[in-house]
Design a protein around this motif. Structure first.
Motif, PDB file in Angstrom:
ATOM      1  N   VAL A 121       0.847  -1.200   0.000  1.00 48.80           N
ATOM      2  CA  VAL A 121       0.000   0.000   0.000  1.00 48.80           C
ATOM      3  C   VAL A 121       0.879   1.246   0.000  1.00 48.80           C
ATOM      4  O   VAL A 121       0.659   2.194  -0.761  1.00 48.80           O
ATOM      5  CB  VAL A 121      -0.948  -0.001   1.237  1.00 48.80           C
ATOM      6  CG1 VAL A 121      -1.632   1.361   1.385  1.00 48.80           C
ATOM      7  CG2 VAL A 121      -1.984  -1.096   1.111  1.00 48.80           C
ATOM      8  N   LEU A 122       1.919   1.227   0.826  1.00 51.41           N
ATOM      9  CA  LEU A 122       2.814   2.385   0.922  1.00 51.41           C
ATOM     10  C   LEU A 122       3.505   2.651  -0.409  1.00 51.41           C
ATOM     11  O   LEU A 122       3.540   3.793  -0.893  1.00 51.41           O
ATOM     12  CB  LEU A 122       3.855   2.155   2.031  1.00 51.41           C
ATOM     13  CG  LEU A 122       4.910   3.251   2.168  1.00 51.41           C
ATOM     14  CD1 LEU A 122       4.274   4.588   2.524  1.00 51.41           C
ATOM     15  CD2 LEU A 122       5.957   2.880   3.228  1.00 51.41           C
ATOM     16  N   VAL A 123       4.045   1.599  -1.007  1.00 48.57           N
ATOM     17  CA  VAL A 123       4.789   1.780  -2.263  1.00 48.57           C
ATOM     18  C   VAL A 123       3.856   2.288  -3.360  1.00 48.57           C
ATOM     19  O   VAL A 123       4.180   3.242  -4.089  1.00 48.57           O
ATOM     20  CB  VAL A 123       5.461   0.444  -2.683  1.00 48.57           C
ATOM     21  CG1 VAL A 123       5.996   0.531  -4.099  1.00 48.57           C
ATOM     22  CG2 VAL A 123       6.593   0.101  -1.713  1.00 48.57           C
ATOM     23  N   VAL A 124       2.659   1.685  -3.460  1.00 49.34           N
ATOM     24  CA  VAL A 124       1.726   2.089  -4.526  1.00 49.34           C
ATOM     25  C   VAL A 124       1.334   3.564  -4.360  1.00 49.34           C
ATOM     26  O   VAL A 124       1.348   4.343  -5.321  1.00 49.34           O
ATOM     27  CB  VAL A 124       0.470   1.175  -4.510  1.00 49.34           C
ATOM     28  CG1 VAL A 124      -0.635   1.757  -5.392  1.00 49.34           C
ATOM     29  CG2 VAL A 124       0.832  -0.225  -4.980  1.00 49.34           C
ATOM     30  N   ILE A 125       1.002   3.955  -3.113  1.00 52.41           N
ATOM     31  CA  ILE A 125       0.580   5.345  -2.882  1.00 52.41           C
ATOM     32  C   ILE A 125       1.737   6.311  -3.139  1.00 52.41           C
ATOM     33  O   ILE A 125       1.574   7.373  -3.738  1.00 52.41           O
ATOM     34  CB  ILE A 125       0.034   5.517  -1.449  1.00 52.41           C
ATOM     35  CG1 ILE A 125      -1.275   4.747  -1.326  1.00 52.41           C
ATOM     36  CG2 ILE A 125      -0.200   6.988  -1.111  1.00 52.41           C
ATOM     37  CD1 ILE A 125      -1.905   4.817   0.023  1.00 52.41           C
ATOM     38  N   LEU A 126       2.933   5.907  -2.717  1.00 47.65           N
ATOM     39  CA  LEU A 126       4.105   6.759  -2.917  1.00 47.65           C
ATOM     40  C   LEU A 126       4.380   6.981  -4.403  1.00 47.65           C
ATOM     41  O   LEU A 126       4.596   8.117  -4.857  1.00 47.65           O
ATOM     42  CB  LEU A 126       5.318   6.098  -2.235  1.00 47.65           C
ATOM     43  CG  LEU A 126       6.478   6.976  -1.835  1.00 47.65           C
ATOM     44  CD1 LEU A 126       6.030   8.180  -1.030  1.00 47.65           C
ATOM     45  CD2 LEU A 126       7.500   6.166  -1.017  1.00 47.65           C
ATOM     46  N   VAL A 127       4.335   5.889  -5.169  1.00 49.58           N
ATOM     47  CA  VAL A 127       4.600   5.996  -6.614  1.00 49.58           C
ATOM     48  C   VAL A 127       3.522   6.851  -7.275  1.00 49.58           C
ATOM     49  O   VAL A 127       3.815   7.750  -8.082  1.00 49.58           O
ATOM     50  CB  VAL A 127       4.667   4.579  -7.248  1.00 49.58           C
ATOM     51  CG1 VAL A 127       4.679   4.676  -8.771  1.00 49.58           C
ATOM     52  CG2 VAL A 127       5.913   3.839  -6.758  1.00 49.58           C
ATOM     53  N   LEU A 128       2.256   6.564  -6.922  1.00 41.50           N
ATOM     54  CA  LEU A 128       1.141   7.329  -7.498  1.00 41.50           C
ATOM     55  C   LEU A 128       1.287   8.824  -7.202  1.00 41.50           C
ATOM     56  O   LEU A 128       1.123   9.677  -8.076  1.00 41.50           O
ATOM     57  CB  LEU A 128      -0.173   6.849  -6.889  1.00 41.50           C
ATOM     58  CG  LEU A 128      -1.025   5.886  -7.721  1.00 41.50           C
ATOM     59  CD1 LEU A 128      -2.262   5.477  -6.946  1.00 41.50           C
ATOM     60  CD2 LEU A 128      -1.407   6.540  -9.044  1.00 41.50           C
ATOM     61  N   ALA A 129       1.589   9.114  -5.934  1.00 43.83           N
ATOM     62  CA  ALA A 129       1.715  10.515  -5.517  1.00 43.83           C
ATOM     63  C   ALA A 129       2.840  11.198  -6.294  1.00 43.83           C
ATOM     64  O   ALA A 129       2.697  12.352  -6.741  1.00 43.83           O
ATOM     65  CB  ALA A 129       1.973  10.588  -4.015  1.00 43.83           C
ATOM     66  N   MET A 130       3.963  10.493  -6.481  1.00 53.97           N
ATOM     67  CA  MET A 130       5.099  11.099  -7.192  1.00 53.97           C
ATOM     68  C   MET A 130       4.751  11.336  -8.659  1.00 53.97           C
ATOM     69  O   MET A 130       5.100  12.377  -9.233  1.00 53.97           O
ATOM     70  CB  MET A 130       6.342  10.197  -7.086  1.00 53.97           C
ATOM     71  CG  MET A 130       6.925  10.078  -5.690  1.00 53.97           C
ATOM     72  SD  MET A 130       7.333  11.640  -4.925  1.00 53.97           S
ATOM     73  CE  MET A 130       8.830  12.036  -5.762  1.00 53.97           C
ATOM     74  N   VAL A 131       4.052  10.364  -9.272  1.00 48.63           N
ATOM     75  CA  VAL A 131       3.694  10.504 -10.686  1.00 48.63           C
ATOM     76  C   VAL A 131       2.753  11.699 -10.863  1.00 48.63           C
ATOM     77  O   VAL A 131       2.965  12.566 -11.717  1.00 48.63           O
ATOM     78  CB  VAL A 131       3.041   9.195 -11.206  1.00 48.63           C
ATOM     79  CG1 VAL A 131       2.420   9.417 -12.588  1.00 48.63           C
ATOM     80  CG2 VAL A 131       4.079   8.072 -11.269  1.00 48.63           C
ATOM     81  N   VAL A 132       1.695  11.744 -10.027  1.00 49.20           N
ATOM     82  CA  VAL A 132       0.714  12.832 -10.153  1.00 49.20           C
ATOM     83  C   VAL A 132       1.390  14.180  -9.882  1.00 49.20           C
ATOM     84  O   VAL A 132       1.186  15.159 -10.615  1.00 49.20           O
ATOM     85  CB  VAL A 132      -0.475  12.612  -9.180  1.00 49.20           C
ATOM     86  CG1 VAL A 132      -1.388  13.836  -9.177  1.00 49.20           C
ATOM     87  CG2 VAL A 132      -1.258  11.371  -9.586  1.00 49.20           C
ATOM     88  N   LEU A 343       2.728  13.333   2.715  1.00 47.69           N
ATOM     89  CA  LEU A 343       1.298  13.064   2.528  1.00 47.69           C
ATOM     90  C   LEU A 343       1.062  11.625   2.087  1.00 47.69           C
ATOM     91  O   LEU A 343       0.082  10.987   2.495  1.00 47.69           O
ATOM     92  CB  LEU A 343       0.689  14.044   1.516  1.00 47.69           C
ATOM     93  CG  LEU A 343       0.628  15.513   1.968  1.00 47.69           C
ATOM     94  CD1 LEU A 343      -0.025  16.378   0.900  1.00 47.69           C
ATOM     95  CD2 LEU A 343      -0.130  15.663   3.290  1.00 47.69           C
ATOM     96  N   ALA A 344       1.961  11.094   1.266  1.00 48.51           N
ATOM     97  CA  ALA A 344       1.813   9.697   0.816  1.00 48.51           C
ATOM     98  C   ALA A 344       1.942   8.737   1.998  1.00 48.51           C
ATOM     99  O   ALA A 344       1.178   7.777   2.135  1.00 48.51           O
ATOM    100  CB  ALA A 344       2.863   9.382  -0.258  1.00 48.51           C
ATOM    101  N   VAL A 345       2.910   9.000   2.881  1.00 45.61           N
ATOM    102  CA  VAL A 345       3.104   8.125   4.051  1.00 45.61           C
ATOM    103  C   VAL A 345       1.882   8.216   4.985  1.00 45.61           C
ATOM    104  O   VAL A 345       1.369   7.199   5.463  1.00 45.61           O
ATOM    105  CB  VAL A 345       4.396   8.518   4.819  1.00 45.61           C
ATOM    106  CG1 VAL A 345       4.498   7.748   6.125  1.00 45.61           C
ATOM    107  CG2 VAL A 345       5.630   8.254   3.964  1.00 45.61           C
ATOM    108  N   VAL A 346       1.398   9.445   5.205  1.00 46.42           N
ATOM    109  CA  VAL A 346       0.232   9.614   6.088  1.00 46.42           C
ATOM    110  C   VAL A 346      -0.996   8.942   5.479  1.00 46.42           C
ATOM    111  O   VAL A 346      -1.791   8.300   6.182  1.00 46.42           O
ATOM    112  CB  VAL A 346      -0.037  11.117   6.357  1.00 46.42           C
ATOM    113  CG1 VAL A 346      -1.317  11.311   7.149  1.00 46.42           C
ATOM    114  CG2 VAL A 346       1.128  11.731   7.119  1.00 46.42           C
ATOM    115  N   MET A 347      -1.138   9.045   4.161  1.00 47.57           N
ATOM    116  CA  MET A 347      -2.275   8.393   3.500  1.00 47.57           C
ATOM    117  C   MET A 347      -2.189   6.870   3.671  1.00 47.57           C
ATOM    118  O   MET A 347      -3.199   6.209   3.971  1.00 47.57           O
ATOM    119  CB  MET A 347      -2.272   8.768   2.006  1.00 47.57           C
ATOM    120  CG  MET A 347      -3.397   8.164   1.199  1.00 47.57           C
ATOM    121  SD  MET A 347      -5.014   8.689   1.785  1.00 47.57           S
ATOM    122  CE  MET A 347      -5.222  10.258   0.969  1.00 47.57           C
ATOM    123  N   ALA A 348      -0.990   6.307   3.491  1.00 47.14           N
ATOM    124  CA  ALA A 348      -0.819   4.848   3.673  1.00 47.14           C
ATOM    125  C   ALA A 348      -1.133   4.457   5.124  1.00 47.14           C
ATOM    126  O   ALA A 348      -1.776   3.435   5.380  1.00 47.14           O
ATOM    127  CB  ALA A 348       0.607   4.443   3.307  1.00 47.14           C
TER     128      ALA A 348
END
Ligand code: SF4
Ligand code: SF4
Length: 385
Positions: A121-132, A343-348
């Protein structure tokens, strides 16, 4: 599946190792022995019953804080043939509780390999956040000009942050409330009794003081047989760190909506002071708990839950570390990058709250409320004769 049917399934199949079936066996031995009745809330609660339904075992297991004291004191612990190991069996039952009461049920599997699930979950959200963020901000993400105001909203508008975290928070609260409702119902208590102020106050006091980790002033037998207050203090730092971070968010919300004061706030403002103190607590507390966890006596725990424990602790530390770094560097050109990572870490962390170690706090608090209710009632006639 109803709680008692779950236990009956294991009871009818001698090949299946069901911790609840063995937990019931152990509770019957303990109920005849009662040597440990002064150690914690589990044994007085046990003594109010002669039979143990599945709901009772879920209740007792969540009342246990896994200190190990009864294991070290027990004359029937392994290698004795009675094989009495209350902390380990209750840890296994707690894991079943987490899975059973997860909502929605389709996400209960996240408890099976929780460390892996949380990491994904962390990796997916982190990658998504960086791409966006790269698509929206381009070079501005890593090379924005320094801004002495330290304004986060120049990277992500306030409304977007509120929309994202607001909707996730609603889902998280709903999932936790649904888990609690089902757990409470299976323990056989009414929801009217849950609202009794005396029981709620008693449980709240136990939670805020960590009454049972205190061991009447001597500390508890964790991570090994030696008594220590370390677990209680690291737990306090984690709990109050979390509470202060929440208070900082509430203060920021009041500033923004009620007082019309827009962020960024000064280093000595209430939201920043609360958030900084909370962040420091959430760095030291979880790190200390991890240190203890890695040194704990393997006999008294369930090794399969190590991934879940570590994943939650790592997310807490990462959220507070990135938050403090963001505060320290908010006026520099790396502010945007740090903001996206934080924000990605907090979201995860938010998204995995209902499917990880955090639920322990919900079920343990509910068990303490039930314990307070039971203590206020006359002792049932449960003579062992
Ligand atoms: S854990 Fe052992 S010593 Fe303690 S009550 Fe149970 S049987 Fe007795
Ligand atoms: S491990 Fe500690 S908290 Fe759990 S039943 Fe034994 S003495 Fe009580």
């Amino acid at each position: 599946m109803p709680a008692d049917d779950r236990m009956a399934d294991g009871a009818h199949d001698p090949v299946v190792h069901d911790p609840a079936v063995d937990g019931e066996r152990i509770m019957r031995i303990c109920n005849a022995c009662r040597y440990c009745e002064g150690y914690c809330a589990v044994f007085p609660a046990m003594e109010r019953r002669l039979r143990f339904t599945r709901g009772d075992l879920d209740y007792l297991a969540n009342l246990c804080h896994n200190c190990g004291e009864c294991y070290y004191a027990c004359q029937y612990s392994p290698p004795h043939e009675f094989d009495v190991n209350v902390p380990r069996r209750f840890a296994e039952i707690r894991a079943q509780t987490y899975r059973q009461y997860a909502w929605p049920a389709s996400l209960a599997a996240m408890f099976d390999r929780n460390g892996l699930a949380v990491s994904l979950v962390l990796v997916v959200i982190l990658v998504l956040a960086m791409v966006v963020a790269t698509l929206v901000l381009g070079n501005g993400l890593i090379a924005a000009p320094p801004d002495p105001s330290g304004d986060f909203y120049r990277f992500i508008p306030h409304g977007v942050m509120v929309g994202l975290f607001g909707s996730v928070s609603i889902f998280v609260v709903l999932a936790l409330v649904m888990g609690f409702i089902r757990f409470w119902r299976d323990m056989g208590e009414t929801f009217t009794d849950f609202t009794r102020p005396d029981a709620l106050w008693s449980a709240l006091r136990d939670v805020l003081k960590l009454e049972y980790l205190d061991g009447k002033g001597a500390g508890c037998t964790y991570p090994g047989e030696e008594r220590s207050q370390a677990r209680r203090w690291f737990h306090h730092l984690t709990f109050y760190g979390f509470a202060l971070c929440f208070a900082a968010t509430v203060a920021g919300t009041i500033y923004h909506y009620a007082l019309g004061w827009k962020a960024p706030y000064g280093y000595l403002s209430l939201p920043v002071v609360l958030g900084t103190l909370g962040g420091i607590g959430l760095l030291i507390g979880p790190a200390g708990l991890l240190w203890l966890q890695l040194r704990r006596d393997p006999e008294t725990g369930d090794a399969r839950q190590l991934g879940m424990d570590v994943a939650f602790i790592v997310l807490l530390v990462a959220a507070s570390l990135t938050g403090l770094l963001l505060l320290a560097f908010r006026e520099t050109s790396v502010c945007g990058l740090l903001l996206v990572i934080h924000l990605a870490v907090v979201m995860a962390l938010f998204l995995t709250l209902p499917y990880g170690k955090f639920v322990h706090g919900i079920y343990r608090s509910a068990a303490l409320v039930r314990y307070a209710l039971e203590k206020s009632r006359p002792m049932p006639n449960v003579s062992l004769e």
